[in-house]
Each structure stands twice: as C-alpha cells, then as structure tokens.
Design an enzyme around this catalytic site. Structure first.
Site, short mmCIF file in Angstrom:
data_model
loop_
_atom_site.label_atom_id
_atom_site.label_comp_id
_atom_site.label_asym_id
_atom_site.label_seq_id
_atom_site.Cartn_x
_atom_site.Cartn_y
_atom_site.Cartn_z
N HIS A 134 0.86 -1.18 0.00
CA HIS A 134 0.00 0.00 0.00
C HIS A 134 0.90 1.23 0.00
CE1 HIS A 134 -2.82 2.96 1.77
NE2 HIS A 134 -3.80 2.16 1.43
N ASP A 211 3.22 -4.27 8.14
CA ASP A 211 2.02 -3.46 7.96
C ASP A 211 0.83 -4.38 8.15
OD1 ASP A 211 -0.22 -2.19 7.04
OD2 ASP A 211 0.62 -1.58 5.12
N GLN A 214 -4.28 -4.90 7.06
CA GLN A 214 -5.24 -5.89 6.55
C GLN A 214 -5.06 -7.24 7.23
OE1 GLN A 214 -7.69 -5.17 4.49
NE2 GLN A 214 -7.03 -3.11 3.84
N LYS A 237 -10.29 -0.32 10.56
CA LYS A 237 -10.45 -1.55 9.78
C LYS A 237 -10.72 -2.75 10.69
CE LYS A 237 -7.23 0.13 6.26
NZ LYS A 237 -7.84 0.33 4.94
N CYS A 375 -4.65 2.31 -3.79
CA CYS A 375 -3.41 2.80 -3.17
C CYS A 375 -2.29 1.80 -3.32
CB CYS A 375 -3.61 3.14 -1.70
SG CYS A 375 -4.72 4.51 -1.43
C1 LIG Z 1 -2.23 -2.78 3.53
C2 LIG Z 1 -2.56 -1.41 4.02
N1 LIG Z 1 -1.60 -0.65 4.57
C3 LIG Z 1 -1.85 0.58 5.04
C4 LIG Z 1 -3.11 1.14 4.96
C5 LIG Z 1 -3.31 2.51 5.48
O1 LIG Z 1 -4.17 2.51 6.60
P1 LIG Z 1 -4.77 3.88 7.10
O2 LIG Z 1 -5.33 4.57 5.90
O3 LIG Z 1 -5.83 3.48 8.06
O4 LIG Z 1 -3.67 4.67 7.72
C6 LIG Z 1 -4.15 0.38 4.40
C7 LIG Z 1 -5.51 0.91 4.32
O5 LIG Z 1 -6.01 1.36 3.33
C8 LIG Z 1 -3.87 -0.90 3.90
O6 LIG Z 1 -4.83 -1.64 3.34
#
Ligand SMILES: Cc1ncc(COP(=O)(O)O)c(C=O)c1O
Ligand SMILES: Cc1ncc(COP(=O)(O)O)c(C=O)c1O
Lengths: 417, 141, 417, 141
Positions: A134, A211, A214, A237, A375
């Site tokens: 992401h 990270d 998910q 999430k 993203c």
């Molecule tokens: C794999 C992953 N990493 C990071 C993020 C970023 O999370 P957040 O937007 O809650 O900071 C997301 C969420 O969209 C994600 O799916």
C-alpha cells in the site's frame, strides 16, 4: 512452515443473524435496496457496542487523561490504559510498553520510518519493501531514503500474487537495515509468510516492520510468534472508530529510538536548557491522545474476541471458497490474486469493462465495492492494469451477498455488452 | 504485629469514617505528623517525581529489618505514606516481599494509586519492593 | 490596536439553562454530588449534537472517503469536505486548500516544525517561542533545532503574565526564520497581541505560527485579520471529539512545503521510480483521515455558531470578572496571570497549601480543576512554583459554579489550616 | 438552440426514464457512440486523471465558436461527456462562460460530480470553462 493463519474447515460457529444485527448500518437501504457492503477492506463497519462506547464516554466519563487528579480524569485514564492492555493481550505483546497509540496505520509507519530511520539509517543503507505494498508502506520509506541517501529495494510479486521469496533472498544483504512488508495485501488478499520473512530479515540483523492494516482483522496475530519488530494497524479496519491506530514495537528497540513528535505527555521534564522524555509508551504519544477512540478500539477487540478470532477466520475462509468458486464461473471474469494463503478479498476485472463502470452499476444495485488502484499503483502496474474491482468480505457478510454480487456482475455484463 | 495484622488494623480504623471528609482529615493529620525525611536525603537521588506531587524515599537495614523513610511535598500524599510506612517498615525483606498491600484499596483510597503518575505513590510502592529485593539479595549473599 | 478578542459588556444573550441541557455530561454526579466541571482548558465537554453526529455517521453513512465510487463513500466524503468548508468559514481562511485535517494541535505543530523546518531552516537560523508556551509548542521546535543546528530563543513573560514585546523586538533578527506563539496561554489565560506580533514577525520576513489550542474556543478567530501564516487547533477543546484537529496555513506557503507524512491519499502517483504528491490540502493528509471526527468537528462549530461566538465571548468575559472578583476575596489566594486581555481561565495557589492537595479536596466536592504544571514547565519555573491550580471556565459554566469553587476553597483552607 | 435550451431538452429526454437502469443504459449507449478523440490528443498533455477513470479533453476555435472534443476510458463517464459536449460545444466563449451547467444535477447524475476525484468529470468541467476563458481572451486581444 506454520501458516500464520491456519485454515481449519470445520463446522462454522458464527451466528450470522446475531452478528449482522450487531452492526446497525447493515440494515441501511441504498437507493431503496438492501445495502450489500463489500468494502470492509477500506473501512469496516462498527458494531453497536463500539458506537455505544463512544457515546458512553462522552456522556459520562469524558475528561483529558493522565495529568488530571479529578474523578473524571481518572475514569478516562483507566479506560484508556485498560484498552492498551486489551491490545497487548490481543497481539500477544510482552508488555503495555510495547503498545503505542497512534492515529492509524499510516501514522504508525511514518513514526517508524522517522524514528527508526533516524536511529539506524545512513547513506547507502538499504530498505526493502514489496511490490504489493500500500502507498502508506511505500512513500514513508521513499521519503526516508531521500532524507538519508538510502536505497529502496523491492521484492517482486509472482503471477498468482505471492511474494517471490527467492528473489527476496537475493536482494537482502548486509546493507539492508529495514524490511517492511504487508501482513496481508489489501488488493490481492495474499497472506504473506511473515515468520519465514522474519527469519531471513533477522539473519541479516535488519529490522522487520509488518504493515498489519489488513492482517489484524482476519485471524490470530501473535507478534511474538511472528517475531516482527514492529506491527502497525488501524482501528477503523478492525470495527473501531476512525482516528485511532496502534504501533506495536519490541521494547528494547523502542527504548533506543528517538522521539518522533514532540509535545505534552511525551516528556519527563521540559526546560529551555534541555528536555528529557517520558518512559515508554508515552515517549511516542505526544499531545492529547485520541483516548475516546482508544477506549472504543478496546471495545471493538472485546467484540471480536466474543465472536472468536478462530471462528472469524473459519467463517471467512469458507466464504472465500464459496465466492471464488461462484465468481469463477462468470465468463470473462479474471481474478487477480490467487495465492494459496489468502483472506476473503477478491479482486477482479470483467473482460472489456472498465472497473469504474462495473463499480458504478454495482453501486446502483446497492452493492458497495471499491474500484481503482487501491493505493497500490506499483502493484496494478505490475499486472498491467489501470485499476481493479475489489470485493472485500468479512465475517458479517453472507453467501447470499456473494450471490447478489454474482447476479450484479451478470447484469453489468449484460448492460455493457 | 505482622504486615497483614497492621493492614487489618488500619482498615478497622478507617471503618469508623463513613464520610470522605473525615477520612481525608485523618490523612491530613497523619501527613502533618509524619517525620519529614532528612534533607540530605531529599535530593534527586531519592526522588520519585509524579506530575503533581513529589515523593522521596530511602531505606536502611537495621538488625535484618528494613526501616523506610519517606516524604512528599503534598500533605495528602504524605498521609498515605505514613500509613504505608506503618505497614511495611520494620519488617524483614522477605516479609515485605511475601505480602500484598491491600489496605489502600479497602479503605477507599484507590484513586490515589491510579497509574496517572500524578502523585508518585504507585512508583513509591514499587520502590518499597525494590529496596526489599535489594536487601534480600544482600542478606543471601 | 484592535484587540483580537474585543470585550463588549452588553446584555448577555446566552440561555444558560438551554446550553447546559445540551451537554449531557454536565448532569453527571461525582461522588453523589453535582459535577462542577472547571477543566475545559484540558478538554471541553460535548453537546448532544456532536455525540449524535458520530453515532449517525456510524449508523448510516460510514465508509472510507475520497477513493470510493459507491453511495456510502460519497456520503462520507461529502460530510468530510463540508466540514472543511465550515472550518474555512469559521477561521475566515481564503480557501479550503488552507484547511488541513490533523489529529490535533500537537500533530499540527509537529507537521509545521517538520515540513516548514525542512523547507526553510538551516544551521544557525533562529526560531522564537515564548516562555508561556505549552510543551507542544516547545518540544517540536527543540527537536527541529537539534536536527538542523538552529537556535531556539525565548520571549520572556512579565509578572502579570503578558509577553514582553520590547524584549521580543530585541531578540528578533535577520536570522529569525520562524516565530511560534500561543494565541492564548493555557495556564495564564493571557490573550496575546497576535496582530502586533504578526507585524513584527513579517517585518523580518519570518514565518508566524500561532498555537490556537486555547484561542479558537473563546472568541472570533480571523486568520486573515491576524495575518498569521499558520494556525493550529484541536477539536477536543472546541466541543468536538478527540483525535481530530486542524492546521490552517497560507496556501502559497503550504504549496512550497514538502510533504510530512507519506501514505494513501496524499499522492498523485506512486511508482518506485518517483512519486508525485497530491494538491492541497490532501498533500498533507496521509492515510485514512479521521473523517468521522472531522464531520463531528463541523457539527461542533455549527453548534458554537448557533450559540454565537460573540455571545460566548461576552458571557465568558462577564464570568471572568465575577470569578476574579470573588476568588480575590479569599485570604492567601494568589492569582497567577492578571493580563489585561485574558480568557476565563484562573490559575491560583492557596498560601502554604500544595496544588495537588487543593485539587484532591475540590475533587471530593465534585469540582474538577486541573493541577500541576499544565505542560508549561518553563512558565511555572519562571514564576518559581512547582505547579498551580487552574479553573478553566467556558460558556456552559455559571456564577453558581464560581460560588461553589469559592466555598470549596474555603473548605480546603479550613482542612489544611 | 442555445445552451439552456439544449439543457432543457436533455432534462426532457431523461424525464421519461423513471428507472436508474434505463438512464444508465442510455448513458452507456451515448458513451459507446461518442466519437473517440484523436489518439494524437490522447496524451498526457490533454489528460485529466481521476483516481478511477481518465478523461482527455481538447478544444479548438472555429468561426468564433468552440468545438470541444473529449474522451474517457470508462463508458459511463464517456456518456456524460457526450451530454456535456452536446450542451457546450459549438458555442461562443462568452455563451459558455455566461451559462451554468444545471442539467447534470437535474437528471439525477449529481453523484457523478462528487469531488472525490474519482472520474475526473468535475475537473473536466473546470477545464471546459478554462478553454472558454482562454479563447475569450484571445478574441478580445
Ligand atoms: C495494507 C494497508 N496498509 C496501510 C493502509 C493505510 O491505513 P490507514 O489509511 O488506516 O492509515 C491500508 C488501508 O487502506 C492498507 O490496506
Ligand atoms: C496552548 C496549548 N497548546 C497545545 C496544546 C496541545 O493540544 P493537544 O494535546 O490537543 O494536541 C494544548 C492543550 O493542552 C494547549 O493548551
């Protein structure tokens, strides 16, 4: 190798009607139709108990935490710190000192990129991420590399959407200082072999960041078993409110890292001659924390525990199998991400139909899916596509909703043919 | 009297106060009467800084028993310290390590032990145990 | 010179009974007594409409913003962006691009310290703050100075708690690049002469940052009239939820500043060959924003506007006068902070009685005040004290509550005499 | 017909669809039939990138009137583009600048103009006006 999320196909023990009744938004109507929410990967819906937790806090106990001596302040502080303990237990961290509240995954990763970056990265050092990350797990490292003159390397993804571990082994070197990998891919659903990667990373004495945005909602996370050095996730999430997240970090590493943000609560003593910093975890919690969000996150985890992490995993794996089989029967539908080990996220394209067009029509049918690059532009580029349609399921979704998606996609095909 | 007997005695004493005010008046009384710590010990070495009130603590081993001395700049904190010292002081390290401190909660002063770092008491209780551990190690050496 | 908060003592036009009924926590009992909440400086209580806004969002419209094409996502996004417009109007900013959502004042100031710092600070440059700053407006600048080899200078405070402007004029120089000052002191209540300072700062072509954490809730804020370059505040002190805050910045400056956090939503395109960043304001909003908190902040501002910013100011100034007069009659009570221009915050000590002891007894009477250094250690040191008792009033407080505080303090004196 | 008359005509046309599906089927039809833009113009210079669908737009002045050409990779977006071009194309810069575009909202396609950057349409409408402004300036020069 032990799978991080072991899949057991037993009797499913989730009472789906009860679960769905717990989430008030699921009875919302969209254009007069029943909402079919298949976008939990973007943000999960909230059970009533989480909504109530916030209301209760503001109605009865709200007061700024930590520094107060009065009754309400103690009430707020207790709830905040109890939530930290709930999270510690949920992740199987060793101590509350390892649980830092942030505003979300992105903030958690930026914290590590800055603070650990300042601590250990020098010119010419290497940082490794993967092609499926992401943007929140790419850009902070790019910015760090720019600041320090370090080099970003990338683990490639195979055609079925798994990490190419052999390639990783050939990329990692003595120069590698940090490796940061998604526990689960938000676009492909792939569950990465965290334990295996951890071992490789630690053989090179590098730091391992996971990270978990998910990962944390789909199965048991045990940071000690995973042996990651950091684990980042977002409350929103995980059925909790927006604006709260967590950074887990190993105590001995956090101890050595310099503070990131400066402000109230993260200090021991401030003077213009020199400021000293608070002990963990407060050292990394500058300013008024989102203590109401933190409390609600604790309640969300209590809720998840009450449904049962194993039950959730089992239920979702069963749903994944059903959905994959059903959607695969649609002519011209191609699923991206067919890893052996994946969560219940299905990304696909219909031959010749733009992802946006598909999403627009599904929306009109009351079906919420996400479309676009999610993203993860380097990943969509790797698959030579502009974007994709993603249906992300969780334990409040049903096979009937899979059927509705299936019918919806037939309709889309018909309309654009 | 052993540690638990003293704790029971304190709980007994406090049971006659059905009003928080009497309780706090008594604490204030205790606080005022607590022998202040030797100023040479009121240095940064012995300090435990809460956000609000400061606490100083020291301990020495006399005939196998630990004699604690402690102080605070806030009277209510000092009152609770007086109770604490009455319970733990003049016991062997082992006795101190073997017993839980339950009286503070039972006499309804638990909010004074909240982990808010406000008054330094919780840290002081940790320090009491640390002294006991250290002297215990010394005795066994 | 026009005062930033002009005090007009007319007929007070706040319906206090209605106002109090709007805040459910105000009818909470503490130890069986009516809560008297005099700690709004630490965090403000929330009106029912703000609590309901969050509930409504989670019950009906919750979905991740910006990237979605489906109905709920549009609903969420609309509410988020409408709130940005409400804030733009509230601050009289020129455009929505100047309104950046953050997690709070501390995060806003750290954003500026990092990004503006990277943009304009070099070794030997000078940054000026004041002796009355909150730690959140000291430590980020100390950390920046450490990173860059810059020098932190300090504007001293007079005995009555005002800034020594003459001293400021002698400190500021061609080397000064950033000046950061509280709009209102959280400990002393002093309203600083922002316009006057802005003029001096801009004569030296330096950037002017205003910490508005205690300013935004007590009177009309007009960033254009103030001519500040940045204005930071927290939602939770403005009757909104925790975990949301704002950074206002002039568009032409924000344009030039590099991004701070990296992640989703703040990018235009991400690739391993080079990433480009989104337009303002998204460039500074990495990751999933606290969109529910942002929506509720908009509702909080709507509420404040419905009561009337001028009415609030008038009511509070009247209360300040009453409280100052009444408390001053207590023998041995010394008020710290007697600036001519101040908000309704009264900090004091009772002769010979520790601030913590005072706070503990008031608490037992149901009166919530804050004690300690209030995250302004350099300031308490300047007044040669360890800590202080602060009663911070707002428009839901009453003269009867002032009387209760007065009675409580007599009781404290009696108990410790 | 002038700009507003065409808008009214479109609103009239859409009024017969009481079902979203008929409406979208019609849009899809329009989208499919829209002459695609010259590929030499389908470069980054003319692109407006939404997060989801891309839009290309170009304009030229012929006999004092602007002829717009536009395209998208998504059919629904293209359908809306077809409607937009029918309304604005072949008008003088002044006429384009003088008139609001109200039909999109009135035919119930407002969600397609949400500021989510999703489909690039809102940016395209801005671009339509920018072209008009630029040609207007040229005419006045
Ligand atoms: C794999 C992953 N990493 C990071 C993020 C970023 O999370 P957040 O937007 O809650 O900071 C997301 C969420 O969209 C994600 O799916
Ligand atoms: C003057 C001032 N600045 C900054 C802050 C920090 O605000 P927050 O803790 O909401 O980030 C506060 C709040 O305590 C304050 O009073």
């Amino acid at each position: 190798m032990r799978l991080v999320f072991a899949t057991k196909i037993n009797n499913v023990s989730i009472d789906i009607n009860k679960v769905r009744a717990d989430f008030p938004i699921l009875s919302q109507k969209i254009y007069g139709k029943d909402l079919i929410y298949l976008d939990s990967g973007a943000t999960a819906q909230k059970p009533q108990c989480v909504i109530d937790a916030e209301t209760e806090m503001y109605t009865h106990w709200n007061s700024n935490i930590h520094r107060g001596v009065h009754f309400l302040s103690n009430q707020s502080t207790d709830r905040y710190e109890k939530s930290r303990t709930i999270i510690k237990d949920f992740l199987n961290a060793k101590s509350e000192k390892e649980v830092i509240f942030t505003s979300g995954t992105t903030a958690s990763i930026n914290l590590v990129a800055h603070s650990l970056g300042d601590f250990c990265i020098e010119k010419g050092d290497e940082i490794i991420v993967t092609e499926m990350e992401h943007h929140s797990n790419i850009v902070p490292w790019q910015l760090l590399c720019q600041r320090k003159g370090a080099v970003l390397k990338v683990i490639p993804v195979t055609d079925c959407g798994e990490l190419n571990i052999d390639a990783f082994k050939s990329i990692i070197s003595e120069r590698t200082k940090i490796v940061s990998v998604a526990h689960v891919s938000n676009t492909l659903g792939t569950i990465n072999p965290i334990n295996e990667i951890a071992q490789i990373v630690h053989n090179y004495n590098a730091y391992f960041v996971v990270d978990g945005a998910q990962g944390v909602q789909h199965g048991k996370v045990d940071v000690q078993a995973m042996d990651c050095d950091f684990y980042a996730f977002s409350g929103h999430k995980l059925y909790a409110p927006t604006g709260i997240g967590v950074l887990y970090g190993k105590e001995e590493i956090l101890e050595q890292m310099p503070p990131y943000m400066g402000g109230g609560d993260m200090i021991k003593e401030v003077s213009f001659n020199g400021t000293t910093f608070a002990e963990l975890p407060l050292k990394f919690e500058a300013g008024t924390s989102n203590y109401v969000g933190a409390y609600a996150l604790g309640e969300a985890i209590n809720y998840v525990n009450s449904v049962g992490v194993d039950n959730i995993e089992e239920y979702e794996q069963d749903l994944l199998k059903y959905a994959t089989n059903k959607l695969s029967t649609i002519d011209g539908l191609k699923i991206y991400g067919t890893a052996k080990n994946k969560v219940c996220t299905i990304s696909f394209l219909l031959d010749g139909i733009h992802h946006y067009d598909t999403g627009m029509i599904l929306d009109k049918l009351g079906i919420a899916v996400r479309t676009g690059h999610h993203c993860t532009q380097p990943l969509t580029e790797r698959f030579n596509i502009d974007g994709i349609v993603r249906a992300s399921f969780t334990f409040y979704n049903t096979k009937a909703e899979v059927d509705a998606l299936y019918d919806g996609l037939l309709k889309v095909k018909q309309m654009f043919s | 009297m052993n540690i638990n007997e003293i704790q029971e005695e304190i709980i007994e004493e406090f049971s006659i106060y059905d009003d928080w005010m009497d309780k706090y008046n008594y604490l204030i009384e205790l606080g005022k009467n607590l022998k202040t710590i030797d100023t040479t010990h009121k240095t940064d070495e012995y300090i435990i800084k809460g956000c609000q009130s400061k606490v100083w603590i020291d301990a020495e081993l006399v005939d196998g028993k630990i004699i604690y001395a402690a102080d605070s700049d806030a009277i209510i904190t000092k009152g609770i310290i007086a109770l604490l010292l009455r319970v733990v002081s003049n016991n062997t390290p082992q006795e101190i390590l073997d017993n839980d401190l339950f009286f503070i909660e039972q006499i309804g002063l638990k909010e004074n032990l909240s982990p808010t770092r406000a008054n330094g008491l919780l840290a002081m209780i940790k320090q009491i145990r640390l002294f006991a551990l250290a002297y215990q190690a010394k005795l066994n050496a």
